[in-house]
Design a protein around this motif. Structure first.
Motif, PDB file in Angstrom:
ATOM      1  N   ALA A  27      -0.721 -35.677 -21.004  1.00 29.64           N
ATOM      2  CA  ALA A  27      -1.971 -35.406 -21.704  1.00 29.64           C
ATOM      3  C   ALA A  27      -1.847 -34.835 -23.097  1.00 29.64           C
ATOM      4  O   ALA A  27      -2.734 -35.029 -23.893  1.00 29.64           O
ATOM      5  N   SER A 162      -5.902 -24.373 -26.001  1.00 25.57           N
ATOM      6  CA  SER A 162      -6.828 -25.288 -25.331  1.00 25.57           C
ATOM      7  C   SER A 162      -6.115 -26.517 -24.795  1.00 25.57           C
ATOM      8  O   SER A 162      -6.458 -27.038 -23.716  1.00 25.57           O
ATOM      9  N   ALA A 163      -5.105 -27.020 -25.522  1.00 26.03           N
ATOM     10  CA  ALA A 163      -4.382 -28.207 -25.055  1.00 26.03           C
ATOM     11  C   ALA A 163      -3.650 -27.922 -23.750  1.00 26.03           C
ATOM     12  O   ALA A 163      -3.609 -28.771 -22.851  1.00 26.03           O
ATOM     13  N   LYS A 165      -4.481 -25.583 -21.513  1.00 25.73           N
ATOM     14  CA  LYS A 165      -5.483 -25.419 -20.458  1.00 25.73           C
ATOM     15  C   LYS A 165      -6.001 -26.772 -19.974  1.00 25.73           C
ATOM     16  O   LYS A 165      -6.219 -26.971 -18.773  1.00 25.73           O
ATOM     17  N   GLN A 166      -6.183 -27.711 -20.900  1.00 27.65           N
ATOM     18  CA  GLN A 166      -6.666 -29.033 -20.508  1.00 27.65           C
ATOM     19  C   GLN A 166      -5.622 -29.765 -19.681  1.00 27.65           C
ATOM     20  O   GLN A 166      -5.938 -30.403 -18.675  1.00 27.65           O
ATOM     21  N   ALA A 169      -5.617 -28.349 -16.262  1.00 20.90           N
ATOM     22  CA  ALA A 169      -6.792 -28.793 -15.512  1.00 20.90           C
ATOM     23  C   ALA A 169      -6.622 -30.225 -15.034  1.00 20.90           C
ATOM     24  O   ALA A 169      -7.063 -30.585 -13.933  1.00 20.90           O
ATOM     25  N   ASP A 170      -5.975 -31.044 -15.846  1.00 22.10           N
ATOM     26  CA  ASP A 170      -5.773 -32.444 -15.474  1.00 22.10           C
ATOM     27  C   ASP A 170      -4.792 -32.596 -14.330  1.00 22.10           C
ATOM     28  O   ASP A 170      -4.896 -33.534 -13.534  1.00 22.10           O
TER      29      ASP A 170
END
Length: 228
Positions: A27, A162-163, A165-166, A169-170
């Motif tokens: 991601a 933020s990257a 955390k994303q 989450a993915d």
């Protein structure tokens, strides 16, 4: 006007990112992710030279296999790693350590040895070169010592970019391979030297810290650039 010497945290900013942490091979192509393979970071040093002086270019990147000296006299003024099992708290402590030094009572070898104590012992995840690259070469360290240069630091905040955390989450289970977390820390460094010279500068750094369950955290690497 008295020339100001370069600050410790200014070193390493131009180092090539030949090895980077890849904690998820998906991601986040920009910098970070959280999967099972860590290809290791280099670079770091997100500070700037002290005003009125340009930091000299490093003579060469330290090898990732370079062993930190372990002098019998200890690690000088370098703080000991805390027993912390929470990634953000540990990253904040590590950033404060990286931004602090005292050439009046700490040799370059002691500085390296003290920093090495913060590193993970899992060699497949440890990028020692990105951390050792924060320390000037022996000649420049000697110049700083001639002027009694020293620095203290205060940390204002730390957070997961933020990257990261994303990516987490993915794929929440990806973190369980290496348990490496990416944390960005912001703060201020206060530098001082002989005859009342000094100044303060804002600092920011993105760190990779390893925090396995039921173990204290350790430092894995310093990112080549700051990620918010």
């Amino acid at each position: 006007m008295k020339k100001r010497l370069p600050s410790l945290s200014s070193y390493g900013s131009g180092w090539p990112a030949s090895r980077r942490i890849v904690i998820v091979a998906s991601a986040v192509a920009v910098l970070l992710a959280i999967a099972g393979i860590v290809a290791l970071l280099t670079g770091g040093g997100n500070g700037h030279p002290a005003p009125d002086t340009a930091a000299p270019a490093p003579s060469g990147s330290p090898s990732s296999s370079e062993a930190a000296p372990k002098p019998s006299s200890g690690s000088g003024s370098v703080s000991q790693p805390p027993q912390i099992a929470e990634p953000v708290a540990y990253a904040k402590a590590a950033a404060q350590m990286l931004w602090s030094y005292d050439t009046r009572d700490t040799s370059r070898d002691q500085q390296l040895a003290g920093m090495r104590a913060w590193m993970t012992t899992e060699t497949e995840y440890a990028d020692w070169a990105s951390v050792a690259g924060q320390v000037p070469d022996p000649v420049l360290w000697s110049r700083m010592a001639d002027q009694d240069q020293h620095a203290t630091a205060s940390v204002t905040e730390g957070h997961y970019p933020s990257a990261f955390k994303q990516a987490l989450a993915d794929d929440p289970s990806a973190i369980t391979e290496a348990y490496i977390y990416v944390v960005t820390v912001n703060g201020t460094q206060q530098i001082a030297w002989k005859k009342g010279g000094g100044g303060a500068e804002e600092r920011a750094v993105t760190l990779a810290v390893q925090c396995r369950p039921n173990h204290d955290c350790t430092l894995a690497a310093i990112a080549p650039s700051v990620t918010q």
